[in-house]
Design an enzyme around this catalytic site. Structure first.
Site, short mmCIF file in Angstrom:
data_model
loop_
_atom_site.label_atom_id
_atom_site.label_comp_id
_atom_site.label_asym_id
_atom_site.label_seq_id
_atom_site.Cartn_x
_atom_site.Cartn_y
_atom_site.Cartn_z
CG ASP A 30 -1.83 1.01 0.97
OD1 ASP A 30 -3.41 0.14 0.83
OD2 ASP A 30 -1.85 2.15 0.78
CB THR A 120 -15.80 -4.35 -8.55
OG1 THR A 120 -15.37 -5.27 -8.44
CG2 THR A 120 -16.40 -4.68 -10.17
CG PHE A 157 -18.01 -13.82 -6.22
CD1 PHE A 157 -18.78 -12.76 -7.44
CD2 PHE A 157 -16.85 -14.20 -6.78
CE1 PHE A 157 -18.79 -12.28 -8.69
CE2 PHE A 157 -17.46 -14.55 -8.50
CZ PHE A 157 -18.23 -13.38 -8.66
CG LEU A 158 -14.54 -9.87 -0.51
CD1 LEU A 158 -15.10 -9.02 0.68
CD2 LEU A 158 -13.69 -10.74 -0.10
NE ARG A 159 -22.33 -12.59 2.10
CZ ARG A 159 -23.30 -13.36 2.07
NH1 ARG A 159 -24.19 -13.01 3.02
NH2 ARG A 159 -22.57 -14.46 2.72
CG PHE A 272 -29.18 -10.65 -1.39
CD1 PHE A 272 -28.06 -11.50 -0.15
CD2 PHE A 272 -28.68 -9.61 -1.57
CE1 PHE A 272 -27.61 -11.85 -0.04
CE2 PHE A 272 -27.70 -9.27 -0.94
CZ PHE A 272 -26.93 -9.95 -0.55
CB CYS A 283 -20.42 -3.22 -4.20
SG CYS A 283 -18.99 -3.57 -3.01
CE LYS A 343 -21.97 -6.61 4.84
NZ LYS A 343 -22.48 -7.14 3.82
NE ARG A 350 -16.51 2.59 0.97
CZ ARG A 350 -15.72 1.32 0.34
NH1 ARG A 350 -15.26 1.78 -0.93
NH2 ARG A 350 -15.65 0.29 0.78
C1 UGA Z 1 -22.21 -6.62 -2.15
C2 UGA Z 1 -22.52 -8.53 -2.57
O1 UGA Z 1 -23.13 -9.15 -1.90
C3 UGA Z 1 -21.18 -9.38 -3.04
O2 UGA Z 1 -20.86 -10.70 -2.85
C4 UGA Z 1 -19.73 -8.63 -3.41
O3 UGA Z 1 -18.51 -9.12 -3.75
C5 UGA Z 1 -19.76 -7.28 -3.16
O4 UGA Z 1 -21.16 -6.64 -3.38
C6 UGA Z 1 -18.98 -7.05 -3.50
O5 UGA Z 1 -19.30 -6.29 -5.25
O6 UGA Z 1 -17.78 -6.09 -3.15
P1 UGA Z 1 -21.48 -5.80 0.19
O7 UGA Z 1 -21.75 -4.60 -0.50
O8 UGA Z 1 -20.28 -5.80 0.60
O9 UGA Z 1 -21.48 -7.37 -0.85
O10 UGA Z 1 -22.88 -6.09 0.90
P2 UGA Z 1 -24.39 -7.18 1.05
O11 UGA Z 1 -24.23 -8.22 2.56
O12 UGA Z 1 -25.02 -7.73 -0.91
O13 UGA Z 1 -25.20 -6.22 1.27
C7 UGA Z 1 -25.95 -4.70 0.66
C8 UGA Z 1 -26.78 -4.25 0.73
O14 UGA Z 1 -28.23 -4.77 0.60
C9 UGA Z 1 -26.65 -3.67 2.62
O15 UGA Z 1 -27.09 -2.49 1.91
C10 UGA Z 1 -28.04 -4.50 3.11
O16 UGA Z 1 -28.24 -3.92 4.16
C11 UGA Z 1 -28.76 -4.93 1.56
N1 UGA Z 1 -29.44 -6.13 1.56
C12 UGA Z 1 -29.03 -6.77 1.54
C13 UGA Z 1 -31.15 -6.11 1.72
O17 UGA Z 1 -31.31 -4.70 1.69
N2 UGA Z 1 -31.64 -6.87 1.22
C14 UGA Z 1 -30.94 -7.93 1.23
O18 UGA Z 1 -31.88 -8.80 1.33
C15 UGA Z 1 -29.96 -8.43 1.42
#
Ligand code: UGA
Length: 454
Positions: A30, A120, A157-159, A272, A283, A343, A350
């Site tokens: 970094d 990405t 694809f990690l959350r 989801f 994302c 979340k 962000r």
């Molecule tokens: C998301 C994807 O789920 C990952 O697979 C991907 O790798 C990542 O983006 C990325 O591109 O880096 P992330 O943004 O960490 O992951 O979080 P998520 O768990 O997907 O949640 C995204 C948003 O959707 C949150 O604000 C959550 O509150 C909302 N959400 C999720 C809902 O409103 N309802 C749901 O049923 C699920």
């Protein structure tokens, strides 16, 4: 294998620590010296459950450095995992990717190195990175690279919040390159994960029945598109349930039951489909917008993806409308927000719906207080200009407040001392923005509770 990872954000750090855990020699690079210094001391600059523990386990295989010349020269595989924040026009800012690719081209010395886009990046960026690495190489060495590197895409694809499990026990691994040797090297790198041949850390048990992780080895453009298509699909799944929830409210149906009822169809799936204040984070917003702008370059429209975005941003407005319906006037009201992070289980702010909602309420003359169990300090630092009153304890939100709004479904918010909160509020009203709270319990505590739907 010997690898270098450029960028120590959520993706870079998780990837680096996991590869080190799997037995590879990893240099995490970094340009931010203070970040590298704290990582050397075992301190993780982000909140990600389990990451600090895994770093301890894997530390003999990990080095943190700002010295690109050493890390890149030694690496068989270099991952580019730098940020691609959105520009005001919605397209991603690729300046960090460009700088990383230039650095790779400048410092390549081995006979063959695989340069992997983990960030990405828009479809076609593999070719663009290839050109930048090539130019930097020629500028430094005065000759063409002649097959000494190949570019690959390896989307993640990690959350956030479950990054380690999503990495070590991935649903699939996707690698894309137009060079077969690059694909073979990435296969070797991922082999322990694909075959699940490693001993799981005690605090991250392997999901029952997981014997192997499927691999998709494809061309560069397909791997790049898979990432965007996956995120856009998840985003529209959430918007779909939010759209259905609006109708459910009108016809008197219970959206949680509806979501369960459709989700148990294995073609749809239960995940989801949680209706609420909608998605945030770094994302979904960025990637759906990038997908639409890539399509525009080919004179295509993406009405489904565009609609998913529209529905999502309407959800935030809906919180304000629900408060208006309840309180009639927002000027002079005191509203407490439970949760700031986009979340639970992350400190990431962000595109957090809470910040947008706070801004809308302040604009309408309300006083907004906010609490978050993890992201509060970050919010104090990063959102000082927003005009929110930051509260260290959730109880501090309640004093003479007119409403509390649950924006982030942190599990501890279910267990608040609702009787006490009800006593301290001016109007004992709670808006559940995630359909997450135990309404019967709140009612027993003397609170009126409305859901964002219903
Ligand atoms: C998301 C994807 O789920 C990952 O697979 C991907 O790798 C990542 O983006 C990325 O591109 O880096 P992330 O943004 O960490 O992951 O979080 P998520 O768990 O997907 O949640 C995204 C948003 O959707 C949150 O604000 C959550 O509150 C909302 N959400 C999720 C809902 O409103 N309802 C749901 O049923 C699920």
């Amino acid at each position: 294998m010997r690898i270098a990872i450029i960028g120590t954000g959520y993706v870079g750090l998780t990837t680096g620590v996991c590869f080190a855990f799997l037995g590879h020699q990893v240099d995490c690079l970094d340009t931010d010296e203070s970040k590298i210094d704290s990582l050397k001391k075992g301190k993780i600059p982000i909140y990600e459950p389990g990451l600090e523990e895994l770093l301890l386990v894997a530390r003999s295989n990990l080095r943190f450095t700002t010295r690109a010349e050493e890390a890149i020269a030694a690496a068989e595989v270099v991952f580019v995992a730098v940020g691609t924040p959105p520009l005001p026009n919605g397209s991603p800012d690729l300046s960090f990717v460009r700088a990383a690719a230039q650095s790779v081209g400048t410092h390549l010395v081995r006979d063959y190195t695989v340069v992997v886009n983990k960030s990405t990046v828009p479809i076609g960026s593999g070719n663009w990175v290839d050109a930048i690495v090539r130019e930097a190489y020629i500028a430094r060495k005065g000759k063409k690279p002649e097959g000494c590197f190949a570019v690959a895409s390896n989307p993640e694809f990690l959350r956030e919040g479950t990054a380690l499990a999503d990495t070590l026990y991935a649903d699939r691994v996707v690698i894309g390159s137009d060079d077969s040797r690059a694909l073979e090297m990435l296969y070797t790198l991922y082999r322990p994960l694909l075959e699940q041949s490693f001993t799981p850390p005690a605090f991250l048990p392997r999901p029952e029945g997981l014997a192997a992780v499927p691999l998709i080895a494809t061309d560069l453009a397909s791997a790049e598109l898979i990432k965007y298509a996956a995120n856009a699909f998840l985003a529209l799944k959430i918007s779909y349930i939010n759209e259905i929830a609006q109708l459910a409210e009108k016809v008197g149906a219970d959206i949680s039951q509806v979501a369960k009822g459709i989700g148990l169809d294995s073609r749809i799936g239960t995940r989801f489909l949680q209706a609420g204040a909608g998605w945030g984070g770094s994302c979904f917003g960025k990637d759906t917008s990038a997908l639409i702008s890539t399509a525009q370059e080919y004179r295509l429209t993406m009405p489904i993806v565009a609609a998913a975005r529209e529905v999502n941003y309407r959800q935030r407005e809906r919180v304000v409308e629900k408060l208006l319906a309840e309180l009639k006037i927002l000027k002079g009201r005191v509203i407490g927000l439970l949760g700031l992070a986009f979340k639970p289980n992350t400190d990431d702010l962000r595109e957090a719906p809470a910040l947008d909602i706070a801004g809308k309420l302040i604009e309408r003359g309300a006083t907004v207080r906010a609490h978050d169990p993890v992201a509060l300090e970050r919010a104090k630092r990063e959102c000082a200009g927003l005009g929110v009153v930051w509260c260290d304890k959730p109880e501090d939100l309640a004093q003479d407040a007119d409403a509390l709004v649950l924006v982030t479904e942190w599990p501890q918010y279910r267990e608040l001392d609702w009787e006490r909160l009800a006593r301290e509020m001016r109007t004992p009203f709670v808006l559940d923005g995630r359909l997450f709270l135990d309404r019967a319990r709140l009612a027993k505590a003397g609170l009126r509770c409305a859901g964002i739907f219903g």
